[in-house]
Design an enzyme around this catalytic site. Structure first.
Site, PDB file in Angstrom:
ATOM      1  N   GLN A  96       1.942  -6.047  -3.167  1.00 40.58           N
ATOM      2  CA  GLN A  96       2.422  -6.157  -1.786  1.00 40.58           C
ATOM      3  C   GLN A  96       3.728  -5.345  -1.626  1.00 40.58           C
ATOM      4  O   GLN A  96       3.922  -4.394  -2.354  1.00 40.58           O
ATOM      5  CB  GLN A  96       2.618  -7.615  -1.364  1.00 40.58           C
ATOM      6  CG  GLN A  96       1.320  -8.417  -1.217  1.00 40.58           C
ATOM      7  CD  GLN A  96       0.745  -8.892  -2.536  1.00 40.58           C
ATOM      8  OE1 GLN A  96       1.407  -9.558  -3.304  1.00 40.58           O
ATOM      9  NE2 GLN A  96      -0.490  -8.563  -2.796  1.00 40.58           N
ATOM     10  N   LYS A 152       1.707   2.185  -5.084  1.00 41.64           N
ATOM     11  CA  LYS A 152       2.244   1.662  -6.351  1.00 41.64           C
ATOM     12  C   LYS A 152       1.302   1.928  -7.533  1.00 41.64           C
ATOM     13  O   LYS A 152       1.755   2.253  -8.625  1.00 41.64           O
ATOM     14  CB  LYS A 152       2.477   0.141  -6.225  1.00 41.64           C
ATOM     15  CG  LYS A 152       3.481  -0.225  -5.125  1.00 41.64           C
ATOM     16  CD  LYS A 152       3.571  -1.722  -4.935  1.00 41.64           C
ATOM     17  CE  LYS A 152       2.341  -2.353  -4.345  1.00 41.64           C
ATOM     18  NZ  LYS A 152       2.044  -2.000  -2.944  1.00 41.64           N
ATOM     19  N   GLY A 209      -4.551  -4.251  -3.768  1.00 34.31           N
ATOM     20  CA  GLY A 209      -5.555  -3.222  -4.067  1.00 34.31           C
ATOM     21  C   GLY A 209      -4.778  -1.984  -4.462  1.00 34.31           C
ATOM     22  O   GLY A 209      -4.156  -1.354  -3.613  1.00 34.31           O
ATOM     23  N   HIS A 210      -4.752  -1.669  -5.741  1.00 35.16           N
ATOM     24  CA  HIS A 210      -3.957  -0.549  -6.245  1.00 35.16           C
ATOM     25  C   HIS A 210      -4.902   0.569  -6.677  1.00 35.16           C
ATOM     26  O   HIS A 210      -5.697   0.406  -7.598  1.00 35.16           O
ATOM     27  CB  HIS A 210      -3.076  -1.010  -7.411  1.00 35.16           C
ATOM     28  CG  HIS A 210      -2.033  -2.014  -6.989  1.00 35.16           C
ATOM     29  ND1 HIS A 210      -1.117  -2.557  -7.851  1.00 35.16           N
ATOM     30  CD2 HIS A 210      -1.761  -2.545  -5.769  1.00 35.16           C
ATOM     31  CE1 HIS A 210      -0.330  -3.403  -7.177  1.00 35.16           C
ATOM     32  NE2 HIS A 210      -0.702  -3.413  -5.917  1.00 35.16           N
ATOM     33  N   ASP A 269       0.807  -1.232   0.000  1.00 34.33           N
ATOM     34  CA  ASP A 269       0.000   0.000   0.000  1.00 34.33           C
ATOM     35  C   ASP A 269       0.834   1.274   0.000  1.00 34.33           C
ATOM     36  O   ASP A 269       0.427   2.306   0.532  1.00 34.33           O
ATOM     37  CB  ASP A 269      -0.968   0.012   1.205  1.00 34.33           C
ATOM     38  CG  ASP A 269      -1.865  -1.211   1.216  1.00 34.33           C
ATOM     39  OD1 ASP A 269      -2.207  -1.679   0.127  1.00 34.33           O
ATOM     40  OD2 ASP A 269      -2.213  -1.689   2.311  1.00 34.33           O
TER      41      ASP A 269
HETATM   42  P1  GDP Z   1      -0.834   0.365  -3.502  1.00 35.00           P
HETATM   43  O1  GDP Z   1      -1.437  -0.905  -3.057  1.00 35.00           O
HETATM   44  O2  GDP Z   1       0.626   0.437  -3.283  1.00 35.00           O
HETATM   45  O3  GDP Z   1      -1.202   0.723  -4.923  1.00 35.00           O
HETATM   46  O4  GDP Z   1      -1.472   1.503  -2.577  1.00 35.00           O
HETATM   47  P2  GDP Z   1      -3.027   1.633  -2.159  1.00 35.00           P
HETATM   48  O5  GDP Z   1      -3.795   2.096  -3.342  1.00 35.00           O
HETATM   49  O6  GDP Z   1      -3.494   0.412  -1.476  1.00 35.00           O
HETATM   50  O7  GDP Z   1      -2.932   2.745  -1.036  1.00 35.00           O
HETATM   51  C1  GDP Z   1      -2.365   3.980  -1.277  1.00 35.00           C
HETATM   52  C2  GDP Z   1      -3.421   5.059  -0.963  1.00 35.00           C
HETATM   53  O8  GDP Z   1      -2.788   6.321  -0.888  1.00 35.00           O
HETATM   54  C3  GDP Z   1      -4.479   5.213  -2.022  1.00 35.00           C
HETATM   55  O9  GDP Z   1      -5.679   5.599  -1.418  1.00 35.00           O
HETATM   56  C4  GDP Z   1      -3.946   6.321  -2.909  1.00 35.00           C
HETATM   57  O10 GDP Z   1      -4.976   7.031  -3.585  1.00 35.00           O
HETATM   58  C5  GDP Z   1      -3.275   7.197  -1.894  1.00 35.00           C
HETATM   59  N1  GDP Z   1      -2.094   7.948  -2.342  1.00 35.00           N
HETATM   60  C6  GDP Z   1      -1.102   7.577  -3.190  1.00 35.00           C
HETATM   61  N2  GDP Z   1      -0.129   8.509  -3.228  1.00 35.00           N
HETATM   62  C7  GDP Z   1      -0.519   9.500  -2.391  1.00 35.00           C
HETATM   63  C8  GDP Z   1       0.069  10.728  -1.966  1.00 35.00           C
HETATM   64  O11 GDP Z   1       1.168  11.096  -2.362  1.00 35.00           O
HETATM   65  N3  GDP Z   1      -0.633  11.468  -1.069  1.00 35.00           N
HETATM   66  C9  GDP Z   1      -1.849  11.081  -0.580  1.00 35.00           C
HETATM   67  N4  GDP Z   1      -2.447  11.868   0.290  1.00 35.00           N
HETATM   68  N5  GDP Z   1      -2.422   9.933  -0.944  1.00 35.00           N
HETATM   69  C10 GDP Z   1      -1.761   9.146  -1.839  1.00 35.00           C
HETATM   70  P1  IMO Z   2      -0.912  -4.177  -2.232  1.00 35.10           P
HETATM   71  O1  IMO Z   2      -0.469  -4.714  -3.576  1.00 35.10           O
HETATM   72  C1  IMO Z   2      -0.999  -4.607   2.082  1.00 35.10           C
HETATM   73  C2  IMO Z   2      -1.078  -8.673   3.677  1.00 35.10           C
HETATM   74  C3  IMO Z   2      -2.325  -9.115   4.378  1.00 35.10           C
HETATM   75  C4  IMO Z   2      -1.752 -10.097   5.373  1.00 35.10           C
HETATM   76  C5  IMO Z   2      -0.636 -10.752   4.581  1.00 35.10           C
HETATM   77  C6  IMO Z   2      -1.044 -12.071   3.937  1.00 35.10           C
HETATM   78  O2  IMO Z   2      -2.206  -3.453  -2.297  1.00 35.10           O
HETATM   79  O3  IMO Z   2       0.185  -3.393  -1.610  1.00 35.10           O
HETATM   80  P2  IMO Z   2      -2.577 -12.772   1.897  1.00 35.10           P
HETATM   81  O4  IMO Z   2      -3.966 -12.360   1.519  1.00 35.10           O
HETATM   82  O5  IMO Z   2      -1.553 -12.451   0.885  1.00 35.10           O
HETATM   83  O6  IMO Z   2      -2.525 -14.193   2.358  1.00 35.10           O
HETATM   84  O7  IMO Z   2      -2.241 -11.900   3.213  1.00 35.10           O
HETATM   85  O8  IMO Z   2      -0.272  -9.826   3.576  1.00 35.10           O
HETATM   86  N1  IMO Z   2      -1.283  -8.164   2.302  1.00 35.10           N
HETATM   87  C7  IMO Z   2      -1.219  -6.871   1.965  1.00 35.10           C
HETATM   88  N2  IMO Z   2      -1.038  -5.780   2.736  1.00 35.10           N
HETATM   89  N3  IMO Z   2      -1.099  -4.480   0.742  1.00 35.10           N
HETATM   90  C8  IMO Z   2      -1.259  -5.562  -0.046  1.00 35.10           C
HETATM   91  O9  IMO Z   2      -1.222  -5.497  -1.379  1.00 35.10           O
HETATM   92  C9  IMO Z   2      -1.366  -6.837   0.565  1.00 35.10           C
HETATM   93  N4  IMO Z   2      -1.542  -8.098   0.119  1.00 35.10           N
HETATM   94  C10 IMO Z   2      -1.481  -8.895   1.177  1.00 35.10           C
HETATM   95  O10 IMO Z   2      -2.978  -8.038   5.004  1.00 35.10           O
HETATM   96  O11 IMO Z   2      -1.157  -9.393   6.434  1.00 35.10           O
HETATM   97 MG    MG Z   3      -2.937  -1.624  -1.768  1.00 37.23          MG
END
Ligand code: GDP
Ligand code: IMO
Ligand code: MG
Length: 420
Positions: free
Chosen positions: A221, A15, A39-40, A12
């Site tokens: 991840q 990416k 979840g991207h 998270d």
């Molecule tokens: P990912 O899994 O690495 O793609 O990240 P996620 O989407 O799960 O979580 C990142 C969250 O931060 C999302 O809600 C994005 O919209 C938000 N986000 C990404 N970059 C920034 C930033 O520079 N500032 C803020 N405030 N939010 C951001």
């Molecule tokens: P993105 O790509 C954050 C965590 C889960 C749990 C562990 C194992 O959005 O960054 P799993 O479902 O893989 O068996 O869970 O890994 N986890 C993540 N945490 N971002 C993710 O993906 C994750 N994918 C799995 O919360 O701790």
């Molecule tokens: Mg994510």
């Protein structure tokens, strides 16, 4: 050549946004591991979209998006996601390709994930319950079914055989939820999947590379969730580090050029497991609230803490990171003071290595404090215009990690990024 974007923490890191930002410079964007546990998040014309299976280059009209062999694929999630992106005008039939070697997540894999977590009680991993672990287990255990198997007439009999095997394990867990509705969805969705472009991913991608096309590999991840180097057993079931690009797409290591490592300006983790810099106080609460730190896949509140340079340095080493991208810097805008952890104190001794088993020892983070910038930075477009306090903080990161922090993300939108 192939460049990589991957997460350096516990996932998270942002990416999705970063891949979306970089996609215009590439011809092909490929996911190489993980599955719908990811979840991207990206913003498309102001609207939020969360991608779980489809690479984050899908909103760029002329880009090829490939789901690589290293991914575990949930046909039900994929079908829904294709419908979502189609709602934004994306022609997924043209731009989305799926490797025939990607393993299928079956309804019983999800049931097994749930049964396994329930049986662990307080020691649960905190899995997203998407069936990731059991599907990878069937891959390494040489039982799994792959996308290419869908096209074979023996698919149904193979499915029934594996389903019966799973049922015996589920029985041993005393798991007796009815999964027939999941199965109905599954069979409907695999018909949909069969209509997509199923390719031999390794030849497909290597042909593109020999034609001089530029490939961007998108990690899911983060490095601290890597099955070998993460905080085992509180990890995911795939190699999330850059080495996973080779096995997850079928490309040779020499083809990899830039490795962009994404880190937040602080740190979060969702699910169980060690997190040395976790904040259990109001500061943690403030970061969660300001950063809207709730899981994109499960909605669970994310645990929040200060940036951990010991783990970050470890992740940079494992991945061969060439450039760092720091995200969510704006979340720290209001703070008087911010901290970075630059050593771990274990049994009274300071060290800067990540131990093999973090959860069996008391790790006391050693912090260095920085003045906050106390300014809204979300509209800033150039490095020069960033506050002096922030530059001091970024310089410290540069010097500590000895890798340039090249991009600074200051908001969730595609254009909110500053190049150093
Ligand atoms: P990912 O899994 O690495 O793609 O990240 P996620 O989407 O799960 O979580 C990142 C969250 O931060 C999302 O809600 C994005 O919209 C938000 N986000 C990404 N970059 C920034 C930033 O520079 N500032 C803020 N405030 N939010 C951001
Ligand atoms: P993105 O790509 C954050 C965590 C889960 C749990 C562990 C194992 O959005 O960054 P799993 O479902 O893989 O068996 O869970 O890994 N986890 C993540 N945490 N971002 C993710 O993906 C994750 N994918 C799995 O919360 O701790
Ligand atoms: Mg994510």
């Amino acid at each position: 050549m192939v460049d990589v974007i991957l997460g350096l923490q516990w996932g998270d890191e942002g990416k999705g946004k970063i891949v979306d930002y970089f996609a215009p410079g590439y011809d092909l964007i490929a996911r190489f591991q993980g599955g719908p546990n990811a979840g991207h998040t990206l913003y498309v014309e102001g609207k939020k979209v969360v991608l779980h299976q489809i690479p984050s280059g899908i909103f760029h009209e002329d880009k090829i998006n490939l789901i690589g062999n290293g991914v575990v694929l949930d046909a039900v999630t994929l079908k829904k996601e294709c419908e979502t992106v189609a709602g934004h005008g994306v022609d997924f039939k043209k731009n989305l390709f799926v490797s025939e070697r990607a393993h299928l997540i079956l309804p019983t894999h999800r049931a097994l994930d749930k049964a396994s977590e329930l049986s662990k009680g307080n020691d649960k991993i905190g899995s997203t319950l998407k069936g990731i672990g059991p599907t990878y287990m069937d891959k390494t255990g040489r039982n799994g079914l792959r996308v290419g198997d869908l096209l074979d007439k023996s698919f149904l009999s193979q499915y029934i055989k594996l389903r019966m095997k799973h049922q015996r394990i589920l029985d041993s867990y005393n798991f007796n939820e009815d999964i027939s509705a999941w199965e109905d969805d599954f069979f409907e969705s695999i018909e949909f999947l069969k209509g997509l472009k199923i390719v031999n991913g390794e030849y497909f991608i290597n042909d593109k590379i020999s034609q001089g096309k530029k490939v961007l590999a998108e990690g899911a991840q983060g490095s601290m969730l890597d099955v070998d180097f993460g905080t085992f057993p509180f990890v995911t079931s795939s190699n999330t580090i850059s080495a996973g690009v080779c096995t997850g797409l079928g490309i040779a290591p020499q083809k990899i050029k830039e490795v962009y490592g994404v880190t937040k300006a602080y740190c979060t983790r969702v699910g169980s497991g060690p997190f040395p810099t976790e904040l259990h106080d109001e500061m943690g609460e403030l970061i969660r609230k300001t950063g809207n730190e709730f899981g994109s896949t499960t909605g669970r509140p994310r645990r929040c803490g200060w940036i951990d340079l010991v783990s970050l340095q470890f992740a940079c080493m494992l991945n061969g990171v060439t450039k760092i991208i720091i995200t969510k810097t704006d979340v720290l805008d209001g703070l008087d003071e911010l901290k970075v952890c630059n050593a771990f104190k274990i049994n009274g001794v300071e060290q800067n290595m990540v131990p093999m088993q973090m959860n069996r020892m008391a790790i006391e983070p050693v912090y260095k404090s920085f003045d906050g910038w106390k300014q809204d930075i979300t509209g800033i477009k150039t490095y020069d215009a960033l506050p002096a306090q922030m530059k001091t903080y970024l310089d410290y990161l540069n010097n500590f990690l000895k890798i340039p922090v090249k991009y600074i993300s200051n908001g969730p939108n595609r254009e909110q990024i500053v190049v150093a």
